[in-house]
Design an enzyme around this catalytic site. Structure first.
Site, short mmCIF file in Angstrom:
data_model
loop_
_atom_site.label_atom_id
_atom_site.label_comp_id
_atom_site.label_asym_id
_atom_site.label_seq_id
_atom_site.Cartn_x
_atom_site.Cartn_y
_atom_site.Cartn_z
N ILE A 151 10.35 6.84 -0.85
CA ILE A 151 9.01 6.66 -0.29
C ILE A 151 8.50 8.03 0.16
O ILE A 151 9.08 8.66 1.06
CB ILE A 151 9.04 5.68 0.90
CG1 ILE A 151 9.56 4.31 0.43
CG2 ILE A 151 7.67 5.55 1.52
CD1 ILE A 151 8.78 3.67 -0.69
N LEU A 152 7.45 8.52 -0.48
CA LEU A 152 6.98 9.88 -0.19
C LEU A 152 6.11 9.91 1.06
O LEU A 152 6.20 10.82 1.86
CB LEU A 152 6.22 10.47 -1.38
CG LEU A 152 7.05 10.67 -2.66
CD1 LEU A 152 6.26 11.46 -3.69
CD2 LEU A 152 8.38 11.37 -2.38
N ASN A 153 5.22 8.92 1.19
CA ASN A 153 4.36 8.86 2.37
C ASN A 153 4.46 7.46 2.98
O ASN A 153 3.71 6.55 2.58
CB ASN A 153 2.92 9.20 2.00
CG ASN A 153 2.02 9.22 3.23
OD1 ASN A 153 2.48 8.98 4.37
ND2 ASN A 153 0.74 9.49 3.01
N PRO A 154 5.36 7.26 3.94
CA PRO A 154 5.57 5.90 4.47
C PRO A 154 4.29 5.25 5.01
O PRO A 154 4.12 4.04 4.89
CB PRO A 154 6.59 6.12 5.60
CG PRO A 154 7.26 7.40 5.27
CD PRO A 154 6.25 8.24 4.55
N PHE A 186 -8.38 -2.17 -8.62
CA PHE A 186 -7.36 -3.21 -8.84
C PHE A 186 -7.17 -3.58 -10.30
O PHE A 186 -6.66 -4.64 -10.62
CB PHE A 186 -7.68 -4.46 -8.02
CG PHE A 186 -8.04 -4.17 -6.59
CD1 PHE A 186 -7.08 -3.65 -5.73
CD2 PHE A 186 -9.32 -4.37 -6.11
CE1 PHE A 186 -7.41 -3.34 -4.41
CE2 PHE A 186 -9.66 -4.06 -4.79
CZ PHE A 186 -8.70 -3.56 -3.94
N GLY A 203 2.74 -0.06 -5.68
CA GLY A 203 1.45 -0.61 -5.27
C GLY A 203 1.24 -2.04 -5.72
O GLY A 203 0.55 -2.81 -5.06
N GLU A 204 1.80 -2.40 -6.83
CA GLU A 204 1.62 -3.76 -7.36
C GLU A 204 2.76 -4.67 -6.92
O GLU A 204 2.57 -5.85 -6.65
CB GLU A 204 1.50 -3.72 -8.89
CG GLU A 204 0.65 -2.53 -9.28
CD GLU A 204 -0.03 -2.57 -10.62
OE1 GLU A 204 -0.75 -3.53 -10.91
OE2 GLU A 204 0.13 -1.60 -11.37
N ILE A 210 -7.76 5.14 -6.35
CA ILE A 210 -8.50 3.90 -6.09
C ILE A 210 -8.17 3.36 -4.70
O ILE A 210 -8.58 2.25 -4.36
CB ILE A 210 -8.23 2.84 -7.18
CG1 ILE A 210 -6.74 2.50 -7.30
CG2 ILE A 210 -8.75 3.33 -8.52
CD1 ILE A 210 -6.43 1.41 -8.33
N GLY A 211 -7.41 4.12 -3.94
CA GLY A 211 -7.10 3.70 -2.57
C GLY A 211 -5.68 3.92 -2.10
O GLY A 211 -5.42 3.96 -0.90
MO1 MOS Z 1 -3.54 -1.94 -11.92
S1 MOS Z 1 -3.94 -3.90 -12.52
O1 MOS Z 1 -2.53 -1.40 -13.18
O2 MOS Z 1 -5.06 -1.21 -11.81
#
Ligand code: MOS
Length: 728
Positions: A619-622, A230, A694-695, A456-457
């Site tokens: 969206i590549l992988n919904p 994160f 992701g963010e 990272i996930g």
């Molecule tokens: Mo994210 S805060 O750019 O790992």
């Protein structure tokens, strides 16, 4: 028609993860490894006057106790007369924050090291410290990302018919990934290999080169799996250099693993933020002026800033705007990026203030956003490469039933519970960084793909496998994608939500180059049905190279390779953002609609319904993408209602360095969450048409919840987290 891209795909590393075969940093088995345990300072500022390690050194199994008195040198010695700094661990007697490492105890076992760490006795000459941002606001310095004001916001405010002015506070928040920070280092001659939990293996390599005084090519950094980060592993942390130094001094592999409590020390957090927002509008709701002054804390030795207001300037069409950020030094460790850094803090303030303005104007909050919709980028005046935010608002309102909202606070009930409906907008970048990937395509129809990125996930292993399989015309299980090793081609840190756009474009580029090479090989045959075709007119599919517009013109790839004596083809492709991007502004957007139910007697808040609509390109992988957005919503709920790192300003310490007292949402806190994508066709942003997502999923949630709480209760809570005692 794409075979994989855009289709729900389960994680290629899923089985390895659930069966324990995926190895996280601390799980690598290195023969003869010794265990290090870090000892932390107990004062926030001052000098170590004595550090007594005798008892610790005599404890069972202890090999060495490193302190500033006997540690190997890290980094360059400070210049004579230079002000004291903290950049490398155990290099001086100075203490710059509570929780700074002051010793590393290395022993035969982890338990022996941890026990002996308690026997290290330090005394300090403490100096007075300041850890509260509010106490140093007047010393705050402008952040480097600041841009000049647009128009004349002060004058425009004076003539604005309707004004709102308010101050919003966000406490320190800590990343709490499940996997703690950890490193294992071992030396072979003058070469060092280090396993590190990191989002950026090349970043750690450069950092260690500087710290250890060893050239980068002698340092190998490995990080195949990361159990959440994160942002906490974006910048190199101090413990890899400490671990490598100890391994060098002891001539033995050393492993260092943080405890959960240590996860609150020394490697960053979302800073404490104070924002003063003034909005001025005419009676029709058109924004005349926006003034947002943001302040957050940094450390005394590093001028970090998270660009709190950066993206905010691009959200609404308003001719007069100023959003300066200032940072003030405190005697805490340095903050860092934490999921949706800057944007989620800035948008909490701005989108709360927009709700306050909507009430002052008696205009529906959604309508107010539409009145001020930015058709072009208000900062540069450039068109957006794509922007489907209007459709996000429309679809979200429809799905949520927004038209049934009675705007009057405390007007909606469910039995005795107060019901609140709130909404907010979100924004994040659509960034692309230079990245490289290597693809090896073999005559047997398998391929290896490598890039030194991280996962990272979000599902990077899976999406890169999908991209390679798509453009090489292979099945997913014929492609092996590997990451997280400085022996692989360079990739940027996994951060900023730019991995798929950056690394994915490199994987695609390498695959297309292989297609071109195969065409060249095939075309050596005078009777090849593909002769005369250009590279972009052919594609690979299931072992055949064929014309895109006439699948009967095809050649068997294995056959072509055999005839030309080619066992495999390897291509390294360096991808960079296209110059065309410069003519446009590219952002990802979203709208979130939230329902809360509040017990009027107890002040307890449940977020009973969230509908989040985002527009972030293709969206590549919904499957993985919905998971990302749901995770963002959950974290937004945590930030709005629960998360706070408490600082005791008398001792300058974080007081709740554990998951009992640092609250994060649990299953019982989470109810209905629906995430929907409005896909955008945008080939300007990058060849895959993907934007950061992701963010983005977290950005508008805290504001939407605060706005729903106001609607439910008539109380405007401007200090996060919104806890029951603030409502009662
Ligand atoms: Mo994210 S805060 O750019 O790992």
């Amino acid at each position: 028609m794409a075979r994989y891209l855009g289709k729900e795909t389960t994680r290629v590393d899923g089985i390895a993860k659930v069966t324990g075969k995926a190895k996280y940093t601390a799980e690598f088995q290195i023969p003869h490894v010794a265990y290090g345990f870090i000892v932390l300072s107990t004062v926030a500022k001052g000098r170590i006057t004595t550090i007594d390690t005798r008892e610790a050194e005599q404890a069972a199994g202890v090999l060495r106790v490193f302190t500033h008195l006997n540690a190997g040198r890290l980094g360059k010695a400070p210049a004579a007369g230079a002000p004291p700094q903290w950049s490398w661990p155990l290099q001086s007697d100075r203490v710059f924050f509570s929780g700074q490492p002051i010793a590393l105890v290395v022993a035969e076992t982890y338990e022996q090291a941890r026990y002996a760490a308690r026997l290290v006795k330090a005394s300090y000459q403490a100096e007075s410290h300041v850890t509260d941002l509010e106490a140093v606001l007047d010393k705050a310095q402008p952040a480097p990302q600041n841009t000049p004001a647009r128009g004349d916001p002060s004058r425009a405010l004076q003539s604005a018919a309707i004004k709102v002015e308010a101050e919003y506070h966000i406490p320190i928040n800590h990343h709490n990934p499940i996997e703690p920070h950890a490193a294992i280092a071992f030396w072979e001659g003058d070469q060092v290999t280090i396993f590190d939990k990191t989002q950026n293996v090349y970043g750690v390599q450069n950092h260690l080169a500087e710290g250890l005084g060893v050239s980068a090519e002698k340092i190998r950094v490995i990080s195949p799996f990361v159990g959440g980060a994160f942002g906490s592993s974006l910048k190199p942390n101090y413990y890899p250099s400490l671990t490598a130094m100890a391994a060098r001094e002891l001539k033995r592999p050393v492993k260092v693993v943080f405890t959960r409590a240590q996860m609150f020390t020394g490697h960053g957090y979302r800073p404490q933020t104070i924002q003063k927002v003034t909005l001025g509008a005419d009676r029709s709701g058109k924004l005349q002026a926006m003034l947002q002054q943001a302040f957050h804390n940094t450390s005394s030795f590093e001028p970090f800033s998270d660009n709190t207001t950066g993206f905010l300037k691009q959200v609404y069409a308003c001719p007069n705007l100023d959003m300066p950020l200032k940072v003030a030094a405190t005697d805490l460790s340095t903050p860092t990026w934490m999921r949706a850094p800057g944007a989620v803090s800035g948008m909490f303030a701005l989108e709360s203030a927009m709700d306050e303005l909507a009430y002052a104007l008696k205009i529906d909050p959604l309508q107010l956003r539409l009145i001020n919709y930015a058709e072009v980028d208000p900062v540069s005046g450039k068109p957006f490469s794509s922007k489907a935010l209007r459709e996000c608002y429309r679809l979200g309102a429809e799905k949520f039933g927004w038209k049934n909202r009675n705007p009057e606070p405390r007007s909606m009930r469910d039995g005795k519970l107060l019901v609140g409906w709130g909404m907010a907008s979100s924004v994040w970048g659509a960034m692309q960084m230079p990245a490289s990937a290597r693809v090896t395509f073999r005559a047997d129809g398998t391929a290896s793909v490598e890039s030194a990125t991280s996962d990272i996930g979000p599902g990077t292993y899976t999406v890169m496998t999908m991209i390679a399989a798509e453009f090489l015309g292979l099945q997913l299980d014929q492609v092996k994608f590997e990451l997280g090793d400085t022996r692989q081609p360079q990739a940027p840190a996994q951060g900023g939500s730019w991995t798929t756009s950056s690394v994915g474009s490199a994987v695609r580029g390498a695959a297309l180059t292989i297609t071109a090479k195969l065409l060249e090989l095939a075309s050596r045959d005078a009777v090849s049905p593909l002769r005369g075709l250009a590279a972009d007119e052919v594609e690979m599919l299931d072992g055949r190279l064929r014309a895109k517009n006439d699948s009967s013109r095809a050649a068997d790839i294995a056959d072509v390779m055999r005839r030309t004596g080619t066992n495999e083809i390897t291509e390294v492709y360096n991808s960079t953002p296209s110059p065309e991007r410069e003519n446009y502004a590219s952002l990802a957007h979203g709208a979130q609609f939230v329902e809360v139910k509040i017990d009027p007697d107890l002040g307890t808040i449940r977020v009973t319904r969230v509908i989040e609509i985002t527009a972030c390109g293709k969206i590549l992988n919904p499957l993985a993408s919905h998971s990302q957005e749901i995770g963002g919503v959950v974290w937004g709920i945590g930030m709005a209602l629960e998360e706070a790192t408490e600082v005791d300003h008398r001792s300058g310490r974080f007081m709740n360095a554990n998951l009992q007292h640092y609250h994060v949402p649990v299953n019982a806190d989470i109810h209905s969450i629906e995430t929907i994508f409005v896909e955008e066709d945008d080939l300007i942003v990058n060849p895959l048409g993907v934007k950061g997502m992701g963010e983005l999923g977290m950005v508008g949630i805290p504001a939407a919840i605060a706005n729903a709480v106001y609607h439910a209760t008539g109380k405007r809570i401007r200090h996060l987290p919104i806890t029951p005692e603030k409502l009662l």
